[in-house]
Design a protein around this motif. Sequence first.
Motif, PDB file in Angstrom:
ATOM      1  N   THR A 493       4.075 -31.853  18.873  1.00 50.31           N
ATOM      2  CA  THR A 493       2.995 -30.882  19.136  1.00 50.31           C
ATOM      3  C   THR A 493       2.328 -30.485  17.826  1.00 50.31           C
ATOM      4  O   THR A 493       1.109 -30.326  17.773  1.00 50.31           O
ATOM      5  N   ASN A 494       3.115 -30.338  16.750  1.00 49.10           N
ATOM      6  CA  ASN A 494       2.509 -30.064  15.443  1.00 49.10           C
ATOM      7  C   ASN A 494       1.538 -31.177  15.074  1.00 49.10           C
ATOM      8  O   ASN A 494       0.435 -30.931  14.577  1.00 49.10           O
ATOM      9  N   ALA A 495       1.974 -32.421  15.284  1.00 50.95           N
ATOM     10  CA  ALA A 495       1.141 -33.570  14.928  1.00 50.95           C
ATOM     11  C   ALA A 495      -0.159 -33.530  15.730  1.00 50.95           C
ATOM     12  O   ALA A 495      -1.240 -33.780  15.190  1.00 50.95           O
ATOM     13  N   TYR A 545       6.449 -19.586   8.339  1.00 51.77           N
ATOM     14  CA  TYR A 545       5.337 -20.203   7.582  1.00 51.77           C
ATOM     15  C   TYR A 545       4.414 -20.880   8.588  1.00 51.77           C
ATOM     16  O   TYR A 545       4.826 -21.774   9.337  1.00 51.77           O
ATOM     17  N   THR A 546       3.178 -20.457   8.627  1.00 50.04           N
ATOM     18  CA  THR A 546       2.224 -21.084   9.547  1.00 50.04           C
ATOM     19  C   THR A 546       0.825 -21.041   8.949  1.00 50.04           C
ATOM     20  O   THR A 546       0.497 -20.130   8.185  1.00 50.04           O
ATOM     21  N   THR A 547       0.028 -22.038   9.314  1.00 50.77           N
ATOM     22  CA  THR A 547      -1.376 -22.016   8.883  1.00 50.77           C
ATOM     23  C   THR A 547      -2.268 -21.947  10.116  1.00 50.77           C
ATOM     24  O   THR A 547      -3.478 -22.128  10.004  1.00 50.77           O
ATOM     25  N   LYS A 548      -1.630 -21.704  11.282  1.00 49.31           N
ATOM     26  CA  LYS A 548      -2.429 -21.692  12.515  1.00 49.31           C
ATOM     27  C   LYS A 548      -2.702 -20.241  12.933  1.00 49.31           C
ATOM     28  O   LYS A 548      -1.809 -19.390  12.794  1.00 49.31           O
ATOM     29  N   PRO A 549      -3.884 -20.004  13.476  1.00 48.35           N
ATOM     30  CA  PRO A 549      -4.224 -18.622  13.860  1.00 48.35           C
ATOM     31  C   PRO A 549      -3.232 -18.029  14.860  1.00 48.35           C
ATOM     32  O   PRO A 549      -2.899 -16.849  14.790  1.00 48.35           O
ATOM     33  N   THR A 552       3.557 -19.445  15.222  1.00 51.63           N
ATOM     34  CA  THR A 552       4.695 -18.543  14.988  1.00 51.63           C
ATOM     35  C   THR A 552       5.405 -18.923  13.694  1.00 51.63           C
ATOM     36  O   THR A 552       6.168 -18.140  13.140  1.00 51.63           O
ATOM     37  N   GLY A 553       5.182 -20.139  13.255  1.00 51.77           N
ATOM     38  CA  GLY A 553       5.868 -20.601  12.055  1.00 51.77           C
ATOM     39  C   GLY A 553       7.354 -20.832  12.287  1.00 51.77           C
ATOM     40  O   GLY A 553       8.146 -20.808  11.346  1.00 51.77           O
ATOM     41  N   LEU A 554       7.745 -21.080  13.538  1.00 47.06           N
ATOM     42  CA  LEU A 554       9.177 -21.268  13.811  1.00 47.06           C
ATOM     43  C   LEU A 554       9.545 -22.698  14.205  1.00 47.06           C
ATOM     44  O   LEU A 554      10.700 -23.084  14.101  1.00 47.06           O
ATOM     45  N   GLY A 555       8.563 -23.478  14.665  1.00 45.29           N
ATOM     46  CA  GLY A 555       8.860 -24.815  15.202  1.00 45.29           C
ATOM     47  C   GLY A 555       9.666 -25.679  14.252  1.00 45.29           C
ATOM     48  O   GLY A 555      10.695 -26.261  14.630  1.00 45.29           O
ATOM     49  N   LEU A 556       9.235 -25.753  13.000  1.00 43.72           N
ATOM     50  CA  LEU A 556       9.929 -26.636  12.055  1.00 43.72           C
ATOM     51  C   LEU A 556      11.282 -26.072  11.629  1.00 43.72           C
ATOM     52  O   LEU A 556      12.233 -26.826  11.435  1.00 43.72           O
ATOM     53  N   SER A 557      11.359 -24.740  11.489  1.00 40.05           N
ATOM     54  CA  SER A 557      12.660 -24.204  11.053  1.00 40.05           C
ATOM     55  C   SER A 557      13.700 -24.390  12.165  1.00 40.05           C
ATOM     56  O   SER A 557      14.868 -24.678  11.893  1.00 40.05           O
TER      57      SER A 557
HETATM   58  P1  ADP Z   1       3.697 -23.396  13.763  1.00 36.16           P
HETATM   59  O1  ADP Z   1       3.424 -24.701  14.430  1.00 36.16           O
HETATM   60  O2  ADP Z   1       3.863 -22.268  14.690  1.00 36.16           O
HETATM   61  O3  ADP Z   1       2.712 -23.096  12.656  1.00 36.16           O
HETATM   62  P2  ADP Z   1       5.856 -24.799  12.495  1.00 36.16           P
HETATM   63  O4  ADP Z   1       7.068 -24.312  11.821  1.00 36.16           O
HETATM   64  O5  ADP Z   1       6.023 -25.781  13.570  1.00 36.16           O
HETATM   65  O6  ADP Z   1       5.090 -23.534  13.022  1.00 36.16           O
HETATM   66  O7  ADP Z   1       4.898 -25.436  11.408  1.00 36.16           O
HETATM   67  C1  ADP Z   1       4.644 -24.758  10.204  1.00 36.16           C
HETATM   68  C2  ADP Z   1       3.438 -25.289   9.535  1.00 36.16           C
HETATM   69  O8  ADP Z   1       3.642 -26.594   9.029  1.00 36.16           O
HETATM   70  C3  ADP Z   1       2.227 -25.433  10.424  1.00 36.16           C
HETATM   71  O9  ADP Z   1       1.518 -24.225  10.604  1.00 36.16           O
HETATM   72  C4  ADP Z   1       1.404 -26.450   9.635  1.00 36.16           C
HETATM   73  O10 ADP Z   1       0.692 -25.834   8.588  1.00 36.16           O
HETATM   74  C5  ADP Z   1       2.448 -27.308   8.989  1.00 36.16           C
HETATM   75  N1  ADP Z   1       2.612 -28.572   9.733  1.00 36.16           N
HETATM   76  C6  ADP Z   1       3.578 -28.871  10.583  1.00 36.16           C
HETATM   77  N2  ADP Z   1       3.433 -30.116  11.085  1.00 36.16           N
HETATM   78  C7  ADP Z   1       2.317 -30.634  10.522  1.00 36.16           C
HETATM   79  C8  ADP Z   1       1.649 -31.891  10.622  1.00 36.16           C
HETATM   80  N3  ADP Z   1       2.083 -32.880  11.422  1.00 36.16           N
HETATM   81  N4  ADP Z   1       0.544 -32.082   9.875  1.00 36.16           N
HETATM   82  C9  ADP Z   1       0.095 -31.103   9.056  1.00 36.16           C
HETATM   83  N5  ADP Z   1       0.690 -29.905   8.926  1.00 36.16           N
HETATM   84  C10 ADP Z   1       1.800 -29.658   9.637  1.00 36.16           C
END
Ligand code: ADP
Length: 592
Positions: A493-495, A545-549, A552-557
């Motif tokens: 979903t991030n991708a 950590y998130t760059t999306k409006p 939540t910044g939790l998916g990757l952690s």
């Molecule tokens: P969220 O998706 O809620 O922001 P994540 O922990 O999943 O939280 O992701 C953190 C941040 O990592 C994202 O906001 C984005 O800036 C960056 N990121 C994650 N996956 C990608 C990707 N495939 N390409 C570019 N940036 C990514």
Amino acid sequence: MKAGDHVPRVLILYPYDERLAATTAAGEAVRTRLLQATKARIDLFSEFLDLSRFPEAEHIGRMARYLSAKYAGRRPDVVIALGEVSARFIVANRRELAASATIIVAGFSSRTAEEMDLPNDVVGAFSEFDIVKTAEMARGLQPEARHLFIIGGSSEFDRSWLATARADLAAFSRDYNTTYLEDLTIEEFTKVAAEVPRDSIILALTILKDRDGRNFMPREAVKQIAETAGAPIYGPYLTYIDYGVVGGSVVTFESLGKTVADIALEAVAGKPISNLESPQTYVADARQLERWGLSEKNLPAGAIQMFKEPTFWEQYWLAAVLTLAVITAQGSVIAGLLVERRRRRAAEAESRHRLLEVVHLNQSATAGALSASIAHELNQPLGAIRSNAEAAAVILQSDRPDLELVDQILVDIQNDDQRAHDVISRMRGLLKKRGEIDWQEFDLNDVTTSAISILRGEAVRRGIVVNSNRAPRELPVRADRIHVQQVILNLATNAMDAMLEVMTTDRRLLLETTLTTDSKVELSIADTGHGIPDGQLASIFEPFYTTKPTGTGLGLSIARAIVETYGGKISAANRPGGGAVFRVVLPLARNG
Ligand code: ADP
């Protein structure tokens, strides 16, 4: 249940604590045989129910609840209940503890089993405690004996044993001057046994309670009586050996262990199983033969003599004393470490529990995010079913309906129904909650495929082309399948989010599985999105950590926590041609 599908779980229930030699040794024999026969491809668990010291209903209820929670994520395939009380326990609590397990009970007679009224599907490895064979062995060793004494205690079990012995020994006892010693206190048993004539045979059944209601380990009571007895004592239990009896016809631990394990192995292999009887052996204590001047020549054929050699203690007492001193010294250090380990385990359990909660929230969020495309996916087969049903109705109203066409339409309806069903069950799987990690072995390729099925609708909606490249071989991983699927969903979903600004013709997602050169399993998820700013590569896995409006910044952690729980690693990089690639590496569960 088929061998090879998953590692079978076998739970052995012991009735008392670990000090009761009979069940512990029998359990050890079961373990050894099961491990040998399966080449250790079996998960063995042991629980000591301690029901002799804690017979209260509250303890039993507490124990059942505790075990039910403990095994929630690892339900056993087979439960082996050693002894009558364990059998009663599992039969009463099987629904909560091991609803679909095969139950094998062992270590008591088929007659006891009948009295207990066991359910039909419970199978027994029964031990017939044959007092007549024991009596015959005594006759062989003491041909001159004229008196026969039979000893039994006052508990319900003791009394029913006495009644059985009376019936079984009716013919045998005719040749002797026979006395049943019952309803006595331990002191009275000891006194009467001390005064019997030398040409007597004494048969000991069980003394679980004496007349005063005092509880005994039967062998302890027998030992006390044997110490001053005026004639040799025999008994039908292996546990009486080394406690002053000459011997008897007994079921050895090896014999019991083998019978139980043989049934368990058949059960694990998915074969039908039925009751078996453990073969008996004559066993004699060489020291007692000597004490009473009995000739080993008069032992029945095939009898085993124990304690013929000097004991371990006699041979090695100095070494043993020294070893003991060292062990005692190490004891305090070990005790300290154990306390520390317990603390750490509690903390680990707490953090695992938290992780499971968080992962579940994460699952629900993913389901929410995907709900629009899932609803759309569901609409397709449902719409097709409706149009097909309408078409069939029209055909059937005509004068000469084309039944072949209707047939074809019905097949289409069935297929669409299956598609709708698949969508719903994927959704259900996505939302599955875990109280404990459900460890399973599965193929990483399969989980990747099922994650893609969940995502495909959303990808189509966003104009993203999804490709996958599977490793040409199976990639077995040991983990919770739902968790690994969640990692893939988070990364994918991030991708997809990262490709929002890219031209629709250039939105591509590639999932690849491979076996690395150092025998690990790798999944990579690559996109053609905006990539990750170089300085941020280290921060993206940090919580919040998130760059999306609306991120939540939790998916990757969460993804990282899951992967590390299963001994793996996760990393991110930018691709030379643009876009990002995430790699998940997990240990290979087995080779080949
Ligand atoms: P969220 O998706 O809620 O922001 P994540 O922990 O999943 O939280 O992701 C953190 C941040 O990592 C994202 O906001 C984005 O800036 C960056 N990121 C994650 N996956 C990608 C990707 N495939 N390409 C570019 N940036 C990514």
